[in-house]
Design an enzyme around this catalytic site. Sequence first.
Site, PDB file in Angstrom:
ATOM      1  N   CYS A 114      -2.838  -3.033  -6.478  1.00 25.98           N
ATOM      2  CA  CYS A 114      -2.522  -1.607  -6.597  1.00 25.98           C
ATOM      3  C   CYS A 114      -3.362  -0.784  -5.627  1.00 25.98           C
ATOM      4  CB  CYS A 114      -2.747  -1.138  -8.028  1.00 25.98           C
ATOM      5  SG  CYS A 114      -2.459   0.621  -8.189  1.00 25.98           S
ATOM      6  N   ARG A 117      -5.522   2.841  -7.094  1.00 27.43           N
ATOM      7  CA  ARG A 117      -6.486   2.632  -8.169  1.00 27.43           C
ATOM      8  C   ARG A 117      -7.559   3.701  -8.287  1.00 27.43           C
ATOM      9  NH1 ARG A 117      -8.624  -3.192  -7.391  1.00 27.43           N
ATOM     10  NH2 ARG A 117      -7.335  -3.208  -5.518  1.00 27.43           N
ATOM     11  N   TRP A 286       2.568   7.015  -9.828  1.00 29.19           N
ATOM     12  CA  TRP A 286       3.644   7.700  -9.102  1.00 29.19           C
ATOM     13  C   TRP A 286       3.918   6.937  -7.810  1.00 29.19           C
ATOM     14  CZ3 TRP A 286      -0.722  10.503 -10.781  1.00 29.19           C
ATOM     15  CH2 TRP A 286      -1.780  10.541  -9.878  1.00 29.19           C
ATOM     16  N   GLU A 291       7.506   2.711  -0.836  1.00 33.80           N
ATOM     17  CA  GLU A 291       8.111   1.836  -1.858  1.00 33.80           C
ATOM     18  C   GLU A 291       9.585   2.174  -2.016  1.00 33.80           C
ATOM     19  OE1 GLU A 291       5.381   1.159  -5.446  1.00 33.80           O
ATOM     20  OE2 GLU A 291       4.625   3.038  -4.626  1.00 33.80           O
TER      21      GLU A 291
END
Length: 1120
Positions: A114, A117, A286, A291
């Site tokens: 991730c 973070r 979010w 992506e």
Amino acid sequence: MKNWETNQDFRDTLHVKACPINRCNPEKCNGSIMQPPNMMRDPRDPKPSMDSIKELAKDFINQYFTSMKRNDSEAHSSRLAEVLASISSTGTYELTKNELIFGAKTAWRNAPRCVGRIQWNKLHVFDCRKVTSTREMFDAICVHLKYATNKGNIRSCITFFPPRNDVKTEFRVWNSQLIRYACYRQEDGSLVGDPANLELTELCMRLGWKGKGGRFDLLPLLLQANGEDPELYELPANLVLEVKLRHPEQDWLEQMNLKWYAVPAVSNILLDIGGVEFPAVPFNGWFMGTEIGRDLVDTSRYNMILPMAEAMGLNTKKTSSLWKDKAILELNLAILHSFQSDNVTIMDHHVATESFMKHFANEVKLRGGCPGDWVWLVPPVSGSATPVFHQEILNYTLNPSCLYQPDPWQYYKWKDTVMVKRKNKLHFKELAKSVMVTSRMMKKAMANRIKTTILYATETGKSYAYSLILQEIFNHAFDAKVVAMDQYDICNLEYESMLLVVTSTFGNGDPPENGEVQTMLRLFYDVNNQPNMAASAKNYINILNYRKPRKRGVLRRRFQSQLDVSRDFDSVSQGLLANVKFAVFGLGSRAYPHFCAFAHAVDTLLGELEGERVKEIGEGDEMCGQEECFRNWAQQVFKAACDTFCLQEEVNLEDANASLKSTKFDKSNFRVTVSDVQVEPNYVETLSKMHRKKLSPCRLIRRKNLQSEKSGRSTILIQLEKKNSDVLNFQPGDHLGIYPRNDPALVKALISKIRDATDDSTVVRLEVQDEKKTFIGNFKYWDADTRLPSCTLTMAFSRFLDITTPPTPQLLKLFSECNVNEEQSTALRILGQGESEYEDWKFSNNPNLVEVLNEFPSTQVDASLLLKQLPLLQARYYSISSSPDVYPGEIHCTVSVVTYHTRGGDGPLHHGVCSSYLNSITDEEEVPCFVRMAPTFHLPTKEDAPCILVGPGTGIAPFRSFWQHRISQIQKGDRTMALLFGCRNPQQDHLYKDEVETAMKQGAISHAYTAFSREEGKPKQYVQDVIMNDISEFVFDLIHTRNGHFYVCGDVTMAAEVHRTLKDVLCINGGMTPEQVEEYITAMKSEDRYHEDIFGVTLRTYEVNRSLRLKGKEKKLSMK
Ligand SMILES: Cc1cc2nc3c(=O)[nH]c(=O)nc-3n(C[C@H](O)[C@H](O)[C@H](O)COP(=O)(O)OP(=O)(O)OC[C@H]3O[C@@H](n4cnc5c(N)ncnc54)[C@H](O)[C@@H]3O)c2cc1C
Ligand SMILES: NC(=O)c1ccc[n+]([C@@H]2O[C@H](COP(=O)([O-])OP(=O)(O)OC[C@H]3O[C@@H](n4cnc5c(N)ncnc54)[C@H](OP(=O)(O)O)[C@@H]3O)[C@@H](O)[C@H]2O)c1
Ligand SMILES: Cc1cc2nc3c(=O)[nH]c(=O)nc-3n(C[C@H](O)[C@H](O)[C@H](O)COP(=O)(O)O)c2cc1C
């Protein structure tokens, strides 16, 4: 680990804590494997051994207690023992709510793939571990989506469904994300929709769902509870926010009719927290723009790259035209533009990776490393243009961790083999219901989940009463509880969702008695990270300083409820309270220079710890409109909290606001009965329990009037003897708290007005009617009220209840309801609104209860109403006037006997409760006492430090203990202690004149000065005049050159004027500018050299209050 851009390197030490299973081995690197075995948890695999669960649990519990700086505490070891015992007997254990929150945040913090973070500490947790059905799961998911979406200002949150026991009772969300688009296979084999969801779409259709066949049809949720067959739930469209994609400059994209959803809520990941596995934990952050870009262009997804390039008119014939890159770039630009134009949170990959690098650096500092999967962290476009590309990163797995699990349809054994047909029918009814009840359910579901803690700190009880009112309104949408600040375990703070603080200010800007030490010191400890902040003296001064935003540190007053899409992605230091919403209300009085200072200190501190302020601090001035201000603020903060938690549609604000006005006393539920046991309780013990204070009885040894017979007033020296020599230990400067008794004549007059009064010797008790639900039905029963003991009415009104403070508006409203005369009832109702009529009436008459009942004689008041509604009689403080070294076993007080006529002298005569009581007690009566430490008013620790003591009138009280202490220490050397006393006239009220002369002879007092304000034929002189006109240089020398201490005691206005005079002295003698003087005094306070002991508004009470009220009214008018 080297950064090839900056050439900096560091050694990762955190990886030694990694779980032993490694994804790579000496022969090969598995770095690009999507679901490597070490990140996979398959329920078909053998269960982990008990020992390995114990290891994980032990490590997790250690992490949790270490995070709170409570490792190796008793709580830590007993929790560990409990957890291990539970694993031994059941194979698992239940995480506490706080452990769950800590575990969820840490799992995110540990997630190597991730990039976002940096926000790990800002995760809202919905604890739904108690759900039992898919219906409840569905409701919880609706709440989750609504909270997360927040009208586009996306918030990270996670919902926990029950942990795994075994695969047969498993809870799972079968969708990979809560919001997903369906995919339909066409007859020609082509696909419409998102191919990632083909399998699930077909499964849903087999279960009876009928998709519309479009490219962006929302898939229903397929939920499984308790190992049963999964069930379908259509997502209510109003909970799904979508963004239509358009390009900022070109129009080709808009024509393609593309859109994407706002909330990426992953729902197929498993969380392992200390060996407890949660297979159903939907969570969301979010989007990073790339992506969505990949979802639309990847060939295994929407595969839009070619149509886009063609629409853009690019040369798609040869790859070297970089048409793919151009199309992807424009699409990414368009995605960011569309989200930002619609005010929906999104990150671009540059911001995301830069923020990750800050997080990475921070983690290296805090934990010695940060696990990261380079392959995933580098964005799919412009990789080398982002900083992560150049950073070497180790990849490893820490627990708590986020893990993959196989899709449930790969292993699930259907119970209902003919389900396809049956489900068809059932399913549509279910869908219709779910959409209809969502809004009603939402309110219930939210209210059950969002806990609100109302912390109060009070001296005289008002903040507590206000907290109960706040609880009333908040319970319309939240689950609110009221807790005293000194009863609150500060470790819970960071796990609060909504924190409301209601507090008064006491002393001169200090916390009230129950607001201090515990809570604030722990907070200061955490903020300043200093190990020994237990010396509260310094902290009070720090608290005052907290009113000003500090230069250093991370004071960031963020109002995150305001929409800000470019918000704090890069905030490195996620504060302790990053996830806590808060609001503070301060009660105070503008008679004091530090108005509502403690409330401001708390508000600033919570802000500094990065709490999210849902509403600006509210202030209520006792002198003008305190209650009205509070009620307005309560309405506003409730609305703001509903907005923050997206409860606007579920809550009827009018109903909630109406509850602020209701009296909530149903007469039929209270009664007074004759007690079975006709013995009166010991009032000292009862008061101890009632006020949660250790009280000790004292007895009067001697009382002496210190004023001469010529004076019409009394100031008395009270000498008390401790009943037990081990208790009530104190130092000079401390206060004695005394619980008084009301005037017997007033008590008698009050009882005579009660309709159902029992006689003087009958022991009665107040009972409350309650209802019990049993399997044979509900039944009502009477139970003893817990606030008061069984006692006679005389004892209740003498010892326990306040009958002299003017009644509150609520009580007047109740009086109006039991008043049989229409005119009186109307007048009481108007006063009961607590607005300006009430305040004018209260300030002018200052009426006690008997006077109110005389003014409204048709009030038919019952004993139960008064026993239930009257506030408790509060203790009064007295600065102790003796030294334990000189008078062991004794405590002396100097008490000014309060008597005054109301209405500025025209009204009836009133007697102060406690001072009159002390003026009348006999040596037989037990006086309930306790000591309140005043660490900021002790003698200097450096014993030869020079001191100047300023105390006009009763303000001399603590100084007597000082000079007595010095007398007992006299042989230890020559010291400067100057006393400045003020009174009206040397013949009338020169308190302790002889004692001071003796102390001077003995060398305890080095200088004594006096200021007489009413000496015949001489100009009026106050203590501050003497400082300025007669001893200015002496004061400067003592304070500045000799680093001396300045003490002032008594009335607040006098103390403020003396404070100003000291500043003038420093300006004149030290040539300082006003700013330098300010700084000088602040430094004196933090060096513990400026000491104040404030009694309140004691001098010219009526005039001071009147003028403050007039000012307050003017201010209110000008604000209107
Ligand atoms: C830290 C501290 C230390 C203290 N030390 C001392 C001490 O050493 N010696 C000492 O004598 N007192 C001291 N006091 C004050 C003391 O605690 C009580 O407030 C005082 O004795 C009055 O209490 P009471 O019960 O007699 O009066 P109450 O019944 O409490 O009545 C006082 C109230 O009457 C009203 N009132 C008073 N005068 C008037 C007026 N002229 N017009 C209209 N209304 C009026 C005001 O509302 C006032 O609050 C100290 C207070 C504090 C907070
Ligand atoms: N909670 C309460 O309400 C409470 C508590 C304690 C005492 N009291 C009341 O306080 C009064 C007695 O107090 P006391 O004996 O301590 O004092 P006091 O005798 O009334 O006053 C002491 C001296 O201070 C002077 N003074 C007045 N205002 C001053 C100011 N702003 N700055 C400096 N000096 C000032 C007085 O002057 P002048 O008066 O001549 O101007 C007097 O010389 C009583 O009336 C008692 O009822 C009330
Ligand atoms: C001795 C004393 C000192 C006080 N000091 C302050 C102060 O420094 N600042 C302030 O705003 N209010 C001060 N107040 C006013 C109280 O905060 C106010 O009365 C408040 O309504 C009390 O609320 P509580 O009943 O919850 O304690 C003081 C009151 C007293 C009696």
